[in-house]
Design a protein around this motif. Structure first.
Motif, PDB file in Angstrom:
ATOM      1  N   LEU A 105       0.832  -1.193   0.000  1.00 28.84           N
ATOM      2  CA  LEU A 105       0.000   0.000   0.000  1.00 28.84           C
ATOM      3  C   LEU A 105       0.869   1.246   0.000  1.00 28.84           C
ATOM      4  CD1 LEU A 105      -2.718   1.412   0.122  1.00 28.84           C
ATOM      5  CD2 LEU A 105      -2.686   1.123   2.612  1.00 28.84           C
ATOM      6  N   ALA A 106       1.906   1.255   0.820  1.00 27.47           N
ATOM      7  CA  ALA A 106       2.810   2.402   0.861  1.00 27.47           C
ATOM      8  C   ALA A 106       3.467   2.608  -0.497  1.00 27.47           C
ATOM      9  CB  ALA A 106       3.864   2.201   1.943  1.00 27.47           C
ATOM     10  N   ARG A 107       3.896   1.523  -1.136  1.00 31.13           N
ATOM     11  CA  ARG A 107       4.523   1.616  -2.457  1.00 31.13           C
ATOM     12  C   ARG A 107       3.510   2.160  -3.467  1.00 31.13           C
ATOM     13  NH1 ARG A 107       7.657  -2.282  -1.988  1.00 31.13           N
ATOM     14  NH2 ARG A 107       6.127  -3.932  -2.083  1.00 31.13           N
TER      15      ARG A 107
ATOM     16  N   ARG B 190      -7.924   2.372  -8.967  1.00 25.08           N
ATOM     17  CA  ARG B 190      -7.483   1.345  -9.919  1.00 25.08           C
ATOM     18  C   ARG B 190      -6.017   1.002  -9.683  1.00 25.08           C
ATOM     19  NH1 ARG B 190      -5.043   2.540 -14.283  1.00 25.08           N
ATOM     20  NH2 ARG B 190      -6.072   4.543 -14.574  1.00 25.08           N
ATOM     21  N   LYS B 191      -5.188   2.023  -9.499  1.00 27.78           N
ATOM     22  CA  LYS B 191      -3.761   1.779  -9.272  1.00 27.78           C
ATOM     23  C   LYS B 191      -3.528   1.061  -7.944  1.00 27.78           C
ATOM     24  CE  LYS B 191      -2.064   5.497 -12.180  1.00 27.78           C
ATOM     25  NZ  LYS B 191      -1.334   6.773 -12.246  1.00 27.78           N
ATOM     26  N   LEU B 192      -4.263   1.441  -6.915  1.00 25.38           N
ATOM     27  CA  LEU B 192      -4.130   0.748  -5.629  1.00 25.38           C
ATOM     28  C   LEU B 192      -4.581  -0.704  -5.745  1.00 25.38           C
ATOM     29  CD1 LEU B 192      -5.345   3.341  -2.950  1.00 25.38           C
ATOM     30  CD2 LEU B 192      -3.001   2.645  -3.468  1.00 25.38           C
ATOM     31  N   ARG B 193      -5.700  -0.912  -6.413  1.00 25.66           N
ATOM     32  CA  ARG B 193      -6.226  -2.268  -6.605  1.00 25.66           C
ATOM     33  C   ARG B 193      -5.206  -3.137  -7.334  1.00 25.66           C
ATOM     34  NH1 ARG B 193     -11.135  -0.627  -7.944  1.00 25.66           N
ATOM     35  NH2 ARG B 193     -10.597  -0.454 -10.113  1.00 25.66           N
ATOM     36  N   GLU B 194      -4.595  -2.594  -8.387  1.00 23.51           N
ATOM     37  CA  GLU B 194      -3.577  -3.344  -9.134  1.00 23.51           C
ATOM     38  C   GLU B 194      -2.380  -3.661  -8.246  1.00 23.51           C
ATOM     39  OE1 GLU B 194      -2.681  -0.836 -12.476  1.00 23.51           O
ATOM     40  OE2 GLU B 194      -4.628  -1.209 -13.432  1.00 23.51           O
ATOM     41  N   ALA B 195      -1.934  -2.683  -7.476  1.00 24.42           N
ATOM     42  CA  ALA B 195      -0.762  -2.873  -6.615  1.00 24.42           C
ATOM     43  C   ALA B 195      -1.034  -3.854  -5.478  1.00 24.42           C
ATOM     44  CB  ALA B 195      -0.312  -1.535  -6.035  1.00 24.42           C
ATOM     45  N   LEU B 196      -2.297  -3.974  -5.077  1.00 25.29           N
ATOM     46  CA  LEU B 196      -2.657  -4.840  -3.954  1.00 25.29           C
ATOM     47  C   LEU B 196      -3.268  -6.157  -4.422  1.00 25.29           C
ATOM     48  CD1 LEU B 196      -4.138  -2.154  -1.544  1.00 25.29           C
ATOM     49  CD2 LEU B 196      -1.856  -3.175  -1.495  1.00 25.29           C
ATOM     50  N   GLY B 197      -3.062  -6.494  -5.681  1.00 23.14           N
ATOM     51  CA  GLY B 197      -3.525  -7.783  -6.182  1.00 23.14           C
ATOM     52  C   GLY B 197      -5.032  -7.935  -6.209  1.00 23.14           C
ATOM     53  N   GLY B 198      -5.739  -6.870  -6.515  1.00 21.49           N
ATOM     54  CA  GLY B 198      -7.190  -6.935  -6.632  1.00 21.49           C
ATOM     55  C   GLY B 198      -7.943  -6.461  -5.408  1.00 21.49           C
ATOM     56  N   THR B 199      -7.283  -6.269  -4.289  1.00 24.07           N
ATOM     57  CA  THR B 199      -7.937  -5.762  -3.085  1.00 24.07           C
ATOM     58  C   THR B 199      -8.159  -4.268  -3.237  1.00 24.07           C
ATOM     59  OG1 THR B 199      -6.798  -7.387  -1.739  1.00 24.07           O
ATOM     60  CG2 THR B 199      -7.720  -5.502  -0.577  1.00 24.07           C
TER      61      THR B 199
END
Length: 197
Positions: free
Chosen positions: A129-131, A177-186
Motif C-alpha cells: 500500500l505504501a509503495r 485502480r492503481k491501488l487495486r492493481e498494486a494490492l492484487g485486486g484488493t
C-alpha cells in the motif's frame, strides 16, 4: 465527518465576527485543529504535523477576510490550505511512503526514520500500500487521502483543491485502480466510495 449545515453557517459567522474580534477565530481553531492535525500526520508524520497544522491555521487566520461562504464551507477551505502546505513537503511524503514500502512489519531498525516506518508498518500499513501510494501522482494522492484520511465528500474535495467535481471522481477512480492493481485486486477504498460518492 461533514459539518451539519448549522455548523457550516455558524463557522461562516465566526469567521466574519473574527474580522473585528480576532479572538473569535479560536472557535474555528478549537473545532477543526484535531482533524487537520490527523490528516497532516497521516500524510507526513507527527513531527511535521505540529508545524503544518499550526501553519494552516495561521494562514487561515491571515486570510479570514477573504473567506467566501458562497464558495463553500470552512472545513474544506482549511483542508485545501493544509493540502497546499503538504505539497511543499511532498518530497518528504514520497520518501516516507517509499520507506514504509521497504520496511517489513517485523523489522527492527535503529534510525529514527526506520523506527517510524516500522511503527507505522506494525500499525497495519502494508508495504504494498505504501509503495502504491508513493507511485500515485500528486493530484491523485491528494484526492485519495482527502477522502480516505480527511473524510471529505467529493464536493468538499473539489472545493478544497479548487477543481471540478468530475476531476475529483476521475482522480479517485484512477487512484483506486492503481491501488487495486498494486494490492492484487484488493480495494482498500471500496467502503470510502460508498460513503462519499
Amino acid at each position: 465527518m461533514t459539518a451539519p449545515p448549522d455548523v457550516a453557517t455558524d463557522d461562516a459567522a465566526v469567521i466574519e465576527q473574527s474580522w473585528h474580534e480576532p479572538e473569535r477565530f479560536a472557535v474555528i481553531y478549537d473545532r477543526y485543529f484535531p482533524e487537520i492535525y490527523r490528516y497532516v500526520a497521516a500524510r507526513l508524520g507527527r513531527d511535521a504535523a505540529d508545524d503544518i497544522a499550526a501553519e494552516t491555521f495561521y494562514a487561515a487566520f491571515r486570510k479570514r477576510d477573504r473567506f467566501d461562504p458562497a464558495r463553500g464551507a470552512v472545513r474544506p477551505w482549511l483542508y485545501g490550505m493544509a493540502t497546499n502546505l503538504v505539497g511543499r513537503y511532498r518530497r518528504d511524503e514520497g520518501r516516507r511512503y517509499a520507506a514504509l514500502a521497504r520496511v517489513a512489519p517485523e523489522s527492527r531498525a535503529d534510525g529514527h526514520e526506520a523506527r517510524v516506518a516500522a511503527r507505522v508498518a506494525a500499525e497495519g500499513v502494508r508495504p504494498q500500500l505504501a509503495r502504491a501510494l508513493a507511485g500515485l501522482s500528486d493530484g491523485d494522492r491528494d484526492v485519495l487521502l482527502l477522502v480516505a484520511v480527511g473524510g471529505l465528500r467529493y464536493e468538499e474535495v473539489a472545493q478544497a483543491l479548487e477543481i471540478p467535481p468530475g476531476t475529483v471522481g476521475s482522480r479517485m477512480n484512477r487512484a483506486r485502480r492503481k491501488l487495486r492493481e498494486a494490492l492484487g485486486g484488493t480495494d482498500p477504498t471500496h467502503a470510502e466510495e460508498n460513503s462519499h460518492g
